[in-house]
Design an enzyme around this catalytic site. Sequence first.
Site, mmCIF file in Angstrom:
data_model
loop_
_atom_site.group_PDB
_atom_site.id
_atom_site.type_symbol
_atom_site.label_atom_id
_atom_site.label_comp_id
_atom_site.label_asym_id
_atom_site.label_seq_id
_atom_site.Cartn_x
_atom_site.Cartn_y
_atom_site.Cartn_z
ATOM 1 N N GLY A 8 0.823 -1.202 0.000
ATOM 2 C CA GLY A 8 0.000 0.000 0.000
ATOM 3 C C GLY A 8 0.855 1.250 0.000
ATOM 4 O O GLY A 8 0.485 2.273 0.572
ATOM 5 N N MET A 13 -0.601 6.641 4.278
ATOM 6 C CA MET A 13 0.209 5.995 5.302
ATOM 7 C C MET A 13 1.390 5.255 4.682
ATOM 8 O O MET A 13 2.480 5.202 5.249
ATOM 9 C CB MET A 13 -0.644 5.029 6.119
ATOM 10 C CG MET A 13 -1.543 5.719 7.137
ATOM 11 S SD MET A 13 -0.610 6.655 8.375
ATOM 12 C CE MET A 13 0.253 5.330 9.212
ATOM 13 N N HIS A 149 -12.415 10.321 13.427
ATOM 14 C CA HIS A 149 -11.462 10.120 12.338
ATOM 15 C C HIS A 149 -11.868 10.914 11.105
ATOM 16 O O HIS A 149 -12.988 11.419 11.010
ATOM 17 C CB HIS A 149 -11.348 8.637 11.977
ATOM 18 C CG HIS A 149 -10.508 7.845 12.937
ATOM 19 N ND1 HIS A 149 -10.978 7.438 14.166
ATOM 20 C CD2 HIS A 149 -9.234 7.402 12.853
ATOM 21 C CE1 HIS A 149 -10.034 6.773 14.794
ATOM 22 N NE2 HIS A 149 -8.962 6.734 14.017
ATOM 23 N N LYS A 153 -12.084 7.276 6.295
ATOM 24 C CA LYS A 153 -11.864 6.021 7.015
ATOM 25 C C LYS A 153 -13.040 5.087 6.763
ATOM 26 O O LYS A 153 -14.207 5.463 6.961
ATOM 27 C CB LYS A 153 -11.698 6.269 8.508
ATOM 28 C CG LYS A 153 -11.368 4.991 9.288
ATOM 29 C CD LYS A 153 -10.959 5.310 10.713
ATOM 30 C CE LYS A 153 -10.688 4.054 11.515
ATOM 31 N NZ LYS A 153 -9.617 3.215 10.908
ATOM 32 N N THR A 160 -8.681 0.982 17.029
ATOM 33 C CA THR A 160 -8.189 1.453 18.317
ATOM 34 C C THR A 160 -9.310 1.490 19.348
ATOM 35 O O THR A 160 -9.134 1.051 20.497
ATOM 36 C CB THR A 160 -7.580 2.859 18.180
ATOM 37 O OG1 THR A 160 -6.583 2.831 17.169
ATOM 38 C CG2 THR A 160 -6.954 3.307 19.488
#
Length: 257
Positions: A8, A13, A149, A153, A160
């Site tokens: 990815g 990220m 978030h 997302k 979490t």
Amino acid sequence: MIKVLVAGFMGSMGQKTVQMVNKNDDFELVGAYNPGIDTVHLQGMGMDDHVKLFASLDEIKTDADVWIDFTVPGAAFENAKFAIQHGIHPVIGTSGITDDQVDQLTKLADKTHVGGILAPNFGISAVLLMKFAKEAAKYMPGVEIIEMHHDDKLDAPSGTALATAKMIDEVRGKKAAPATEETLKGVRGGDYDGIKIHSVRLPGYVAHEQVLFGSKGEALTIRQDSFDRGSFMSGVQLAVPAAAKADKLIVGLENIM
């Protein structure tokens, strides 16, 4: 020198991960994977010649020690299976992997003795929040979780928040959420064994969580904020060397801190 493949790598990220690996003298980026990419075109767009680019799992041939995965829930499980089966230790930062999938990966890691790390959050502040919340729940079992978030997302609740609820549930005992008659369905959020979880998705946010405790005459709020995706890289740097020598799947960054 730990050799790393980033799955990815074209995502937000993934790009942060590539930068972190390239800046770390103890890591070497040897591969990058993103389904469907034009590897020939991208290889000439600034990637070092020794970094091999892959557009499908079938193409991947690498001597990487560690596979870092920041993809999407639908791909991360198969990616992690592929990595373990090929002797590559996964560091999985993609949330949304189910408990059953975690069990399958755990058994596969035990069978092959190729371990790794799966963490719902690599932010140090988020891991500390979970640890503090678990301690607080021993004394204040009335608790709810709010996670906030960015609007891109895909999964809700966040990994979490769900991990926080599970850690709290280990110590607080069975306690139902207060009874409520909802005049708007779902307004009280999701329910994990009596722990209400509320998910917010808005532009401008990155990753944030509050754990609210209430008791007679007092309240406690524990909050963490991740304002930049680069903040997660401190946890990934901790995870890579631990994963490289792991012979089982470690779930949660708190287990190596």
